[in-house]
Scaffold this motif. Structure first.
Motif, PDB file in Angstrom:
ATOM      1  N   PHE A   1       0.838  -1.210   0.000  1.00  0.00           N
ATOM      2  CA  PHE A   1       0.000   0.000   0.000  1.00  0.00           C
ATOM      3  C   PHE A   1       0.866   1.250   0.000  1.00  0.00           C
ATOM      4  N   TYR A   2       1.803   1.361   0.944  1.00  0.00           N
ATOM      5  CA  TYR A   2       2.618   2.564   1.061  1.00  0.00           C
ATOM      6  C   TYR A   2       3.607   2.705  -0.097  1.00  0.00           C
ATOM      7  N   ASP A   3       4.105   1.589  -0.650  1.00  0.00           N
ATOM      8  CA  ASP A   3       4.942   1.674  -1.850  1.00  0.00           C
ATOM      9  C   ASP A   3       4.174   2.369  -2.972  1.00  0.00           C
ATOM     10  N   ALA A   4       2.915   1.977  -3.171  1.00  0.00           N
ATOM     11  CA  ALA A   4       2.098   2.549  -4.245  1.00  0.00           C
ATOM     12  C   ALA A   4       1.685   3.983  -3.930  1.00  0.00           C
ATOM     13  N   ALA A   5       1.064   4.183  -2.781  1.00  0.00           N
ATOM     14  CA  ALA A   5       0.502   5.496  -2.444  1.00  0.00           C
ATOM     15  C   ALA A   5       1.581   6.558  -2.285  1.00  0.00           C
ATOM     16  N   LEU A   6       2.632   6.243  -1.552  1.00  0.00           N
ATOM     17  CA  LEU A   6       3.685   7.234  -1.343  1.00  0.00           C
ATOM     18  C   LEU A   6       4.601   7.359  -2.557  1.00  0.00           C
ATOM     19  N   GLY A   7       4.692   6.287  -3.330  1.00  0.00           N
ATOM     20  CA  GLY A   7       5.442   6.365  -4.588  1.00  0.00           C
ATOM     21  C   GLY A   7       4.862   7.419  -5.518  1.00  0.00           C
ATOM     22  N   ALA A   8       3.546   7.570  -5.499  1.00  0.00           N
ATOM     23  CA  ALA A   8       2.883   8.593  -6.317  1.00  0.00           C
ATOM     24  C   ALA A   8       3.246  10.001  -5.859  1.00  0.00           C
ATOM     25  N   LEU A   9       3.746  10.132  -4.631  1.00  0.00           N
ATOM     26  CA  LEU A   9       4.166  11.428  -4.097  1.00  0.00           C
ATOM     27  C   LEU A   9       5.686  11.608  -4.166  1.00  0.00           C
ATOM     28  N   GLY A  10       6.356  10.661  -4.801  1.00  0.00           N
ATOM     29  CA  GLY A  10       7.808  10.755  -4.935  1.00  0.00           C
ATOM     30  C   GLY A  10       8.591  10.207  -3.761  1.00  0.00           C
ATOM     31  N   ALA A  11       7.935   9.468  -2.881  1.00  0.00           N
ATOM     32  CA  ALA A  11       8.604   8.892  -1.707  1.00  0.00           C
ATOM     33  C   ALA A  11       8.832   7.399  -1.923  1.00  0.00           C
ATOM     34  N   THR A  12       9.853   6.875  -1.275  1.00  0.00           N
ATOM     35  CA  THR A  12      10.169   5.449  -1.359  1.00  0.00           C
ATOM     36  C   THR A  12      10.512   4.911   0.026  1.00  0.00           C
ATOM     37  N   LEU A  13      10.532   3.593   0.138  1.00  0.00           N
ATOM     38  CA  LEU A  13      11.038   2.946   1.345  1.00  0.00           C
ATOM     39  C   LEU A  13      12.551   3.135   1.315  1.00  0.00           C
ATOM     40  N   MET A  14      13.054   3.992   2.181  1.00  0.00           N
ATOM     41  CA  MET A  14      14.462   4.379   2.141  1.00  0.00           C
ATOM     42  C   MET A  14      15.343   3.554   3.066  1.00  0.00           C
ATOM     43  N   MET A  15      14.736   2.958   4.075  1.00  0.00           N
ATOM     44  CA  MET A  15      15.561   2.268   5.063  1.00  0.00           C
ATOM     45  C   MET A  15      14.739   1.196   5.765  1.00  0.00           C
ATOM     46  N   THR A  16      15.361   0.066   5.997  1.00  0.00           N
ATOM     47  CA  THR A  16      14.786  -0.934   6.891  1.00  0.00           C
ATOM     48  C   THR A  16      15.792  -1.152   8.012  1.00  0.00           C
ATOM     49  N   VAL A  17      15.282  -1.357   9.193  1.00  0.00           N
ATOM     50  CA  VAL A  17      16.133  -1.562  10.360  1.00  0.00           C
ATOM     51  C   VAL A  17      16.395  -3.063  10.486  1.00  0.00           C
ATOM     52  N   PRO A  18      17.655  -3.473  10.662  1.00  0.00           N
ATOM     53  CA  PRO A  18      17.945  -4.896  10.831  1.00  0.00           C
ATOM     54  C   PRO A  18      17.123  -5.487  11.987  1.00  0.00           C
ATOM     55  N   LYS A  19      16.588  -6.677  11.750  1.00  0.00           N
ATOM     56  CA  LYS A  19      15.686  -7.302  12.724  1.00  0.00           C
ATOM     57  C   LYS A  19      16.330  -7.558  14.076  1.00  0.00           C
ATOM     58  N   GLU A  20      17.657  -7.652  14.132  1.00  0.00           N
ATOM     59  CA  GLU A  20      18.290  -7.859  15.437  1.00  0.00           C
ATOM     60  C   GLU A  20      18.127  -6.638  16.345  1.00  0.00           C
ATOM     61  N   PHE A  21      17.712  -5.512  15.783  1.00  0.00           N
ATOM     62  CA  PHE A  21      17.481  -4.300  16.582  1.00  0.00           C
ATOM     63  C   PHE A  21      15.999  -4.022  16.811  1.00  0.00           C
ATOM     64  N   THR A  22      15.124  -4.910  16.299  1.00  0.00           N
ATOM     65  CA  THR A  22      13.679  -4.652  16.369  1.00  0.00           C
ATOM     66  C   THR A  22      12.891  -5.811  16.963  1.00  0.00           C
ATOM     67  N   SER A  23      13.546  -6.658  17.706  1.00  0.00           N
ATOM     68  CA  SER A  23      12.895  -7.852  18.276  1.00  0.00           C
ATOM     69  C   SER A  23      12.310  -8.746  17.194  1.00  0.00           C
ATOM     70  N   GLY A  24      12.937  -8.772  16.026  1.00  0.00           N
ATOM     71  CA  GLY A  24      12.516  -9.646  14.941  1.00  0.00           C
ATOM     72  C   GLY A  24      11.385  -9.107  14.085  1.00  0.00           C
ATOM     73  N   GLN A  25      10.967  -7.872  14.324  1.00  0.00           N
ATOM     74  CA  GLN A  25       9.867  -7.294  13.550  1.00  0.00           C
ATOM     75  C   GLN A  25      10.396  -6.466  12.385  1.00  0.00           C
ATOM     76  N   ASN A  26       9.591  -6.379  11.337  1.00  0.00           N
ATOM     77  CA  ASN A  26       9.919  -5.511  10.213  1.00  0.00           C
ATOM     78  C   ASN A  26       9.685  -4.062  10.610  1.00  0.00           C
ATOM     79  N   VAL A  27      10.658  -3.212  10.338  1.00  0.00           N
ATOM     80  CA  VAL A  27      10.556  -1.771  10.585  1.00  0.00           C
ATOM     81  C   VAL A  27      11.197  -1.080   9.390  1.00  0.00           C
ATOM     82  N   GLY A  28      10.477  -0.121   8.796  1.00  0.00           N
ATOM     83  CA  GLY A  28      11.025   0.589   7.646  1.00  0.00           C
ATOM     84  C   GLY A  28      10.521   2.011   7.568  1.00  0.00           C
ATOM     85  N   GLY A  29      11.345   2.879   6.962  1.00  0.00           N
ATOM     86  CA  GLY A  29      11.019   4.291   6.865  1.00  0.00           C
ATOM     87  C   GLY A  29      10.920   4.779   5.434  1.00  0.00           C
TER      88      GLY A  29
END
Length: 127
Positions: free
Chosen positions: A18-46
């Motif tokens: 959803f956010y790839d499509a919607a924010l892509g239309a505004l010129g934004a992208t997923l710029m960073m994902t945090v390694p899972k060893e720092f997030t208790s195994g959860q996906n985190v991205g900005g």
């Protein structure tokens, strides 16, 4: 005043699409994902244009009642955001158009993301 913010998501892949499509239309992208060893195994991205400003975090307490508005550079980007979000299978919460009750040039569109968050693209500039 806000440097960055974000929300929890229940389904990382669905929300990412959803956010790839919607924010892509505004010129934004997923710029960073945090390694899972720092997030208790959860996906985190900005997402962002120049730096990550909108963060998704898998798990937690996702859900409706939250609102975020993303700046569009022009009204065509608002329209593209809405089209991309709807194409990603999300729900309408206000078609693109003027909202003169906010101010004469307020042009926005609203969609509900996969977790029911009210996501908006807005342009404050005249046509």
């Amino acid at each position: 005043m806000i440097d960055h913010t974000g929300c929890f998501v229940s389904d990382w892949e669905k929300s990412k699409a959803f956010y790839d499509a919607a924010l892509g239309a505004l010129g934004a992208t997923l710029m960073m994902t945090v390694p899972k060893e720092f997030t208790s195994g959860q996906n985190v991205g900005g997402y962002g244009r120049e730096k990550p400003v909108w963060w998704l975090r898998e798990g937690g307490e996702p859900g409706p009642g939250r609102h975020i508005a993303f700046t569009a550079n022009n009204r065509a980007e608002v329209d593209a955001f809405y089209t991309a979000a709807m194409g990603a299978g999300d729900r309408d919460n206000g078609k693109p158009g003027l909202r003169p009750h906010y101010h004469p040039d307020y042009y926005g569109a609203f969609v509900l993301d996969p977790d029911g968050n009210n996501v908006e693209a807005v342009c404050h500039k005249p046509e």
